[in-house]
Design a protein around this motif. Structure first.
Motif, PDB file in Angstrom:
ATOM      1  N   PRO A   1       2.347  37.820  24.070  1.00  0.00           N
ATOM      2  CA  PRO A   1       2.639  37.205  25.370  1.00  0.00           C
ATOM      3  C   PRO A   1       3.325  35.838  25.275  1.00  0.00           C
ATOM      4  CG  PRO A   1       0.400  38.046  25.334  1.00  0.00           C
ATOM      5  CD  PRO A   1       0.928  38.133  23.931  1.00  0.00           C
ATOM      6  N   PHE A   2       3.324  35.239  24.096  1.00  0.00           N
ATOM      7  CA  PHE A   2       3.882  33.898  23.924  1.00  0.00           C
ATOM      8  C   PHE A   2       5.186  33.900  23.118  1.00  0.00           C
ATOM      9  CE2 PHE A   2      -0.808  33.824  23.742  1.00  0.00           C
ATOM     10  CZ  PHE A   2      -1.044  33.296  25.000  1.00  0.00           C
ATOM     11  N   ALA A   3       5.646  35.071  22.714  1.00  0.00           N
ATOM     12  CA  ALA A   3       6.775  35.189  21.785  1.00  0.00           C
ATOM     13  C   ALA A   3       8.067  34.578  22.312  1.00  0.00           C
ATOM     14  CB  ALA A   3       6.994  36.654  21.420  1.00  0.00           C
ATOM     15  N   ASP A   4       8.300  34.609  23.619  1.00  0.00           N
ATOM     16  CA  ASP A   4       9.566  34.130  24.167  1.00  0.00           C
ATOM     17  C   ASP A   4       9.543  32.650  24.551  1.00  0.00           C
ATOM     18  OD1 ASP A   4       7.777  34.625  26.259  1.00  0.00           O
ATOM     19  OD2 ASP A   4       9.386  35.069  27.686  1.00  0.00           O
ATOM     20  N   LEU A   5       8.471  31.969  24.247  1.00  0.00           N
ATOM     21  CA  LEU A   5       8.339  30.562  24.635  1.00  0.00           C
ATOM     22  C   LEU A   5       8.879  29.625  23.556  1.00  0.00           C
ATOM     23  CD1 LEU A   5       4.710  30.674  26.087  1.00  0.00           C
ATOM     24  CD2 LEU A   5       6.874  30.733  27.353  1.00  0.00           C
TER      25      LEU A   5
ATOM     26  N   ARG B   1       4.482  27.319  23.383  1.00  0.00           N
ATOM     27  CA  ARG B   1       3.631  28.319  22.728  1.00  0.00           C
ATOM     28  C   ARG B   1       2.389  27.653  22.144  1.00  0.00           C
ATOM     29  NH1 ARG B   1       6.755  29.812  18.607  1.00  0.00           N
ATOM     30  NH2 ARG B   1       8.052  31.011  20.028  1.00  0.00           N
ATOM     31  N   LYS B   2       2.580  26.540  21.473  1.00  0.00           N
ATOM     32  CA  LYS B   2       1.456  25.827  20.857  1.00  0.00           C
ATOM     33  C   LYS B   2       0.456  25.364  21.924  1.00  0.00           C
ATOM     34  CE  LYS B   2       0.564  22.317  17.392  1.00  0.00           C
ATOM     35  NZ  LYS B   2       1.154  21.317  16.497  1.00  0.00           N
ATOM     36  N   ALA B   3       0.955  24.872  23.041  1.00  0.00           N
ATOM     37  CA  ALA B   3       0.085  24.404  24.128  1.00  0.00           C
ATOM     38  C   ALA B   3      -0.743  25.559  24.690  1.00  0.00           C
ATOM     39  CB  ALA B   3       0.907  23.754  25.224  1.00  0.00           C
ATOM     40  N   LEU B   4      -0.103  26.714  24.918  1.00  0.00           N
ATOM     41  CA  LEU B   4      -0.847  27.856  25.472  1.00  0.00           C
ATOM     42  C   LEU B   4      -1.817  28.447  24.450  1.00  0.00           C
ATOM     43  CD1 LEU B   4       1.749  29.684  27.729  1.00  0.00           C
ATOM     44  CD2 LEU B   4      -0.202  28.291  28.409  1.00  0.00           C
TER      45      LEU B   4
ATOM     46  N   VAL C   1       9.323  37.090  34.682  1.00  0.00           N
ATOM     47  CA  VAL C   1       8.846  35.910  33.984  1.00  0.00           C
ATOM     48  C   VAL C   1       7.341  35.819  34.209  1.00  0.00           C
ATOM     49  CG1 VAL C   1       8.983  33.403  33.849  1.00  0.00           C
ATOM     50  CG2 VAL C   1      11.046  34.746  34.281  1.00  0.00           C
ATOM     51  N   LEU C   2       6.624  35.717  33.131  1.00  0.00           N
ATOM     52  CA  LEU C   2       5.171  35.627  33.222  1.00  0.00           C
ATOM     53  C   LEU C   2       4.753  34.185  33.433  1.00  0.00           C
ATOM     54  CD1 LEU C   2       4.170  37.931  30.220  1.00  0.00           C
ATOM     55  CD2 LEU C   2       4.168  38.519  32.644  1.00  0.00           C
TER      56      LEU C   2
ATOM     57  N   LEU D   1      -3.219  38.290  29.341  1.00  0.00           N
ATOM     58  CA  LEU D   1      -2.799  39.349  28.418  1.00  0.00           C
ATOM     59  C   LEU D   1      -3.388  39.142  27.028  1.00  0.00           C
ATOM     60  CD1 LEU D   1       0.959  39.718  29.412  1.00  0.00           C
ATOM     61  CD2 LEU D   1      -0.845  41.430  29.714  1.00  0.00           C
ATOM     62  N   ALA D   2      -3.506  37.904  26.613  1.00  0.00           N
ATOM     63  CA  ALA D   2      -3.946  37.592  25.252  1.00  0.00           C
ATOM     64  C   ALA D   2      -5.461  37.581  25.075  1.00  0.00           C
ATOM     65  CB  ALA D   2      -3.377  36.240  24.826  1.00  0.00           C
TER      66      ALA D   2
END
Length: 168
Positions: A66-70, A75-78, A11-12, A20-21
């Protein structure tokens, strides 16, 4: 009786996802400037335009992976956080030529991968993007002065990110 083995993917953390992004997002932002990498020669312009479009598709994929599994909210917040970080990093980009910025980002990414802070997996979207950029960047390093300046700028960028808690 059959036995099932579950291999859990690590888990990242939010910080790791952002780390990563960042390189892909900065390169994506730079390549988005209209006409930045289009040659003056009309015969080469169409090919360059297609290459830049493919490059941007790969960079877009790389910065979203890096946000695909959120969840959509997380995802929007990150992604908002990533945008704020990009704004901080690119605040003075208007003062530099695009090629100098590209070389700086190339050195920044090369340092991270050489030290294994980040891994570029063969065949990944980021790897495909770097394969497109490599010939241009390598030709530009022919002039030692440009290479040294790009390395110094990349180090300054790394220090800024480290001050923000990234890439330690």
């Amino acid at each position: 009786m059959s036995r099932t083995i579950n291999f859990l993917m690590p888990v990242l953390t939010d910080r790791q996802r952002i780390e990563l992004a960042i390189p892909a997002y900065l390169l994506y932002a730079l390549t988005g400037a209209a006409g930045v990498f289009v040659p003056v020669d009309p015969d080469l312009a169409a090919r360059a335009e297609a290459d830049v479009a493919e490059l941007r598709r790969n960079l877009r994929t790389a910065c979203l992976e890096p946000f695909a599994d959120l969840t959509p909210i997380k995802r929007k917040a990150l992604l908002r956080r990533l945008e704020r970080i990009k704004q901080m990093a690119t605040a003075n980009w208007h003062e530099h030529p695009a090629l100098s910025l590209m070389l700086m980002l190339w050195c920044f990414l090369k340092d991270l991968t050489d030290r294994e802070v980040l891994m570029l997996w063969e065949g990944s979207a980021m790897d495909r993007a770097m394969q497109k950029l490599m010939p241009m960047c390598e030709r530009s390093f022919v002039r030692e002065k440009d290479g040294l300046a790009a390395q110094a700028q990349a180090y300054a960028l790394l220090c800024r990110f480290q001050a923000e808690g990234f890439y330690r």
